[in-house]
Design an enzyme around this catalytic site. Structure first.
Site: not given
Length: 731
Positions: A251-253
Site C-alpha cells: 500500500s501507499d503509506w
C-alpha cells in the site's frame, strides 16, 4: 542490516545454487512460521505510535515490514526515493522529470544502479524509486517525480531505472494507478473508459512489469469508485491475471489501506509502513474464517518468493558505504544534469547566438532569488540530503574564475537593474521551489480513522489534522495554482531585459512553466529543472559551451493553460480520457509555445527516415542522421505515427534514440518502435489489434506539426511502400 542467516539464509543459498526454486523455498519457510509470524508479513513492523515520527525516521533508517528474526528473514527494508536514497546523506540526482528530458534509457539505467548501490549500502533491500504515473496536467504537485506526459517515453525510462535498481535491491514501481492529482490524492475518484485506461494510463506500468519489477505500490486514490487497495479489477484481474505479475503489492503509506480483509482478497499484500488496519483486524478475521487461510498464504508466498529470489540473484557481497556520494556518483549526477537541460531559445545577438557565452566575456551579472540557492526539489518523501550542493551562481564562479561576476537576488529590482545595466551579459535564474509544488503536506479529506477508534471518533482526529495544517504553513507543496512564474519573477525579467538585451533566462522547476508574458523579450531561454547536487556545475558547463544542452521536453509547453485539460486540485472526482498534453493540442489545432520533444543544441543536425519494419508487436526504423554544424552535438531521433485520415492528425511517439555526432559526420540510427500507440484493446477478449485509419510514419526532432513528408506505416497484409510508391502508385 539484519543478518540473512538461519533457515532464510539456507533457502537463499539453495536457490542460488540451483538446488531449490524460489516457490519451494518460500513454502519451506512458511511451513516453519506461526500464524502470528505469517500475519506479520502482511503489514509494517513499526507500531502506530510512530506515525508522527515518520518524517524524522524516514531519512535515518529503513522502514521494515515482515521481518522474522527467529528464521533469519530480514523483511522488506524500505527506502524511497526517485532522485536518490532518502536515508542519511546520499547522492542527489536530478529529479525524475529532468532525467526524462535526457531521453536516454542507458543513462537512466546507470542512475538506477547507483541508487540501488547506495540503497543497499544504507541497509535497505527495497527501493520505491520508480514512479511512472503519467503527467496528465503540469499543475500536478508531484510532476517532478514522473517521466512526463508520454506512455512510451515513460515506459522505457521507468524500465531502465528498474533494471538498474534491482541489480542490488528490490525495485518498487508506483503509484498504481491513475495517480496524478496531489491535494486530493487520498480521496479523489478517477473515472476512466476502457480504452483510455489500457491504451493511455497503464502501458508504462506494464512495461515496467515486463522489465522485472519486484513490487508495485498501490495508489491512495479511487478508480471507478473503489480505493486502489481494494480494487480487485486492477490489482488482480489486470496486474496479475492479464500481465502475469508475480511479485508483491504494497500500500501507499498510512492512509493507503482501507479494509484489512478486502484489501488482502483484492491482491494488496503488504500494508505499509505501520501496524495499523491489518494488525487490528486480520487476526480475528482469520480466526473467525472471514478471510481464508489460503488468501493469507498466497500473499505470504508472493512476499517470501520475491525476497528469496532477489537475494539469491544479486551479488553476495554488499557495497561499501564509501561509494555513497562517491566521485563516480557525483560525476554521474553532473552528466545527467547537463544532458537534461533544455535549450528552448537561442537567438543571434550581434554576430552570433547568445549561447554559449562568448569566451571573452568580461562581466557577467547573475540575478534572481534562485541563483544562489541549491534548489533540489520538493521536501516530501523523496527529499535527498546530499553532502554538498552547487548553486547556479557557485557553478558559474567556479567555471569562470577570470570573469567579473556580480550577483543580486532581484528582491530589490532597482539594484537588479543597476547590475544588469553594468554587465555585458545577464543570467536571470527564476522559477519554482518546494513551496510552489511537491508532495502535499495535508489534505482535509483524509480518513484518519484507519489509525484507530481514538482518531475516528474525533478525540485525536482534530489535533492530527491541525498539526498537518500547521506543517503546511512551513512547506506548502501540493498542486500548483498557476502555470505562470511568480509575478515578482516576471517583473524582474521585464526590468532586466529593458536595460540589457543580452539576457539569458534559466527556469527552475518540475514541469511546464508558461512563458508568453515575457518570452519575446528574452534572446536565450533554458529549462534547468531541479538539477541535483551537481546542477550548478552542469548549468555552468552548458552556458559556457563545455557541455551540449542535451535535453528535450518530456511534455508540451503550451501558450495557454486553457489548451490543456481542466485541472481542479480540490475536486473529489475527475474524468481521465485520451485528450491531454501534446495530443490535446494536436486534436484541437492549437500551436504550442514549444512542442513535446523540443530542444535546441549548439550545432545543426538533420535526419531522414530511410526504411522501417513494423507489425502489431513493434518494429524498427532506420534514420540517417547528419551533423551539418561546426561542433560536436547530440540529438534525439524521434519516430512518430499518426492517423493521417483525420483532419487534425494526432502524433503518437513510437520510439526514440539519442545520438552524438562529430561535425560533418553522419550515421544510420536504428530506432526500436513500440506498436502500442497504434493498437486498440478489445475489452472482451483482452486482445490487441491495429487501430483503424491511414497510419503514417515520420522521423523528427520533436512532435511534428506537418505530415506532408510522412511515409505510410506498413502493417502485415497492408499495402507495401517502396521508395515513395505504394503498390505501383505514388504516395
Amino acid at each position: 542490516m539484519t543478518s540473512e542467516g538461519g533457515p532464510y539464509g539456507k533457502a537463499v543459498s539453495a536457490v542460488r545454487a540451483g538446488e531449490l526454486d524460489a516457490d519451494k523455498a518460500a513454502d519451506q519457510l512458511i511451513d516453519r512460521m506461526t500464524d502470528r509470524e505469517l500475519l506479520g508479513l502482511l503489514d509494517g513492523d513499526s507500531p502506530k505510535q510512530l506515525l508522527p515520527l515518520i518524517p524524522v525516521l524516514l531519512d535515518r533508517r529503513p522502514f521494515v515490514a515482515g521481518a522474522v528474526p527467529r528464521l533469519g528473514i530480514p523483511g522488506i527494508r524500505f527506502s524511497d526515493g526517485p532522485r536518490g536514497v532518502v536515508i542519511g546523506t546520499s547522492t542527489a540526482f536530478p529529479v525524475t522529470i529532468a532525467r526524462a528530458a535526457t531521453w536516454d534509457p542507458s543513462l537512466e539505467e546507470r542512475v538506477g544502479q547507483a541508487i540501488g548501490l547506495e540503497t543497499r549500502a544504507r541497509g535497505a533491500n527495497y527501493s520505491a524509486s520508480v514512479c511512472v504515473n503519467l503527467l496528465r496536467h503540469p499543475a500536478w504537485g508531484r510532476a517532478q517525480e514522473c517521466y512526463g506526459e508520454d506512455p512510451v517515453l515513460t515506459g522505457r525510462m521507468g524500465s531502465a531505472l528498474t533494471r538498474g535498481v534491482r541489480v542490488n535491491v528490490m525495485a518498487c514501481v508506483k503509484h498504481f494507478a491513475l495517480n496524478s492529482v496531489e491535494n486530493e490524492r487520498f480521496e479523489v475518484d478517477v473515472s476512466v473508459g476502457e480504452h483510455a485506461l489500457h491504451e493511455v494510463y497503464l502501458p508504462h506500468f506494464k512495461a515496467v512489469v515486463d522489465a522485472g519489477v519486484d513490487s508495485v505500490m498501490s495508489a491512495y486514490n479511487r478508480v471507478r469508485g473503489e480505493y486502489m487497495d481494494v480494487n480487485r479489477p486492477l490489482l488482480t484481474d489486470v496486474l496479475r491475471d492479464e500481465w502475469g505479475f508475480s511479485g508483491f503489492v504494497t500500500s501507499d503509506w498510512v492512509f493507503g489501506t482501507h479494509d484489512a480483509v478486502l484489501s488482502l482478497q483484492a491482491g494488496m499484500d503488504v500494508e505499509m509502513p505501520l501496524r495499523l488496519v491489518r494488525a487490528r483486524d486480520l487476526p480475528a478475521a482469520l480466526h473467525r474464517g472471514e478471510v481464508a487461510r489460503a488468501t493469507v498464504l498466497r500473499s505470504a508466498r508472493r512476499i517470501l518468493r520475491t525476497s528469496v529470489l532477489h537475494a539469491a540473484t544479486r551479488e553476495e557481497a554488499g557495497p561499501s558505504p564509501d561509494l555513497i556520494a562517491s566521485p563516480a556518483h557525483r560525476e554521474l549526477a553532473y552528466r545527467v544534469a547537463a544532458e537534461s537541460i533544455v535549450l528552448l531559445k537561442n537567438e543571434i545577438t550581434g554576430a552570433a547566438p547568445l549561447l554559449p557565452l562568448a569566451p571573452n566575456t568580461g562581466h557577467l551579472a547573475v540575478i534572481g532569488r534562485l541563483a544562489g540557492r541549491a534548489n533540489l526539489g520538493d521536501h516530501g518523501s523523496s527529499r535527498v540530503r546530499p553532502p554538498s550542493t552547487v548553486s547556479p551562481l557557485q557553478g558559474l564562479r567556479e567555471a569562470l574564475p577570470q570573469v567579473r561576476i556580480t550577483s543580486t537576488s532581484g528582491k530589490n529590482v532597482r539594484a537588479a537593474v543597476a547590475a544588469a545595466a553594468a554587465a555585458e551579459t545577464v543570467i536571470v535564474v527564476v522559477g519554482l521551489d518546494q513551496h510552489d509544488e511537491g508532495e502535499s503536506v495535508v489534505t482535509a479529506g483524509v480518513d484518519v480513522g484507519v489509525l484507530g477508534r481514538a482518531f475516528g471518533s474525533g478525540r485525536l482526529r482534530a489535533p492530527l489534522i491541525a498539526l498537518a495544517h500547521l506543517a503546511s504553513w512551513f512547506v506548502r507543496g501540493g498542486d500548483r495554482d498557476s502555470l505562470d512564474l511568480r509575478p515578482s519573477d516576471v517583473r524582474l525579467i521585464r526590468a532586466v531585459t529593458a536595460v540589457n538585451s543580452r539576457t539569458v533566462v534559466v527556469l527552475i522547476g518540475g514541469s511546464a512553466i508558461l512563458t508568453e508574458e515575457w518570452r519575446d523579450r528574452v534572446p536565450a531561454l533554458l529549462l534547468a529543472w531541479y538539477g541535483g547536487m551537481e546542477g550548478g556545475h552542469a548549468l555552468a558547463s552548458v552556458l559556457t559551451g563545455v557541455a551540449e544542452p542535451g535535453g528535450r521536453l518530456p511534455f508540451v509547453l503550451p501558450t495557454d493553460a486553457a489548451h490543456l485539460p481542466s485541472f481542479d486540485s480540490a475536486s473529489k472526482s475527475v474524468i481521465y480520457d485520451d485528450r491531454w498534453g501534446q495530443r490535446m493540442l494536436d486534436g484541437d489545432g492549437h500551436a504550442p509555445a514549444f512542442p513535446f520533444g523540443f530542444g535546441l543544441g549548439y550545432t545543426t543536425i538533420e535526419q531522414r527516415l530511410l526504411d522501417h519494419r513494423f507489425d502489431d508487436t513493434g518494429g524498427s526504423a532506420d534514420v540517417l542522421v547528419t551533423n551539418t554544424g561546426d561542433r560536436e552535438g547530440s540529438t534525439v531521433v524521434q519516430v512518430y505515427a499518426a492517423d493521417t485520415s483525420l483532419r487534425r492528425p494526432v502524433a503518437q511517439l513510437l520510439g526514440f534514440q539519442k545520438v552524438t555526432l562529430q561535425p560533418g559526420a553522419e550515421s544510420t540510427v536504428r530506432v526500436t518502435l513500440d506498436a502500442g500507440p497504434t493498437l486498440q484493446r478489445d475489452p472482451a477478449t483482452q486482445g490487441w489489434a491495429p487501430r483503424a485509419g491511414d497510419w503514417a510514419l515520420l522521423a523528427a526532432q520533436h512532435s511534428p506539426s506537418s505530415w506532408v513528408d510522412a511515409r505510410r506505416l506498413r502493417f502485415p497484409g497492408a499495402l507495401i511502400e517502396e521508395n515513395g510508391v505504394v503498390d505501383g502508385q505514388p504516395t
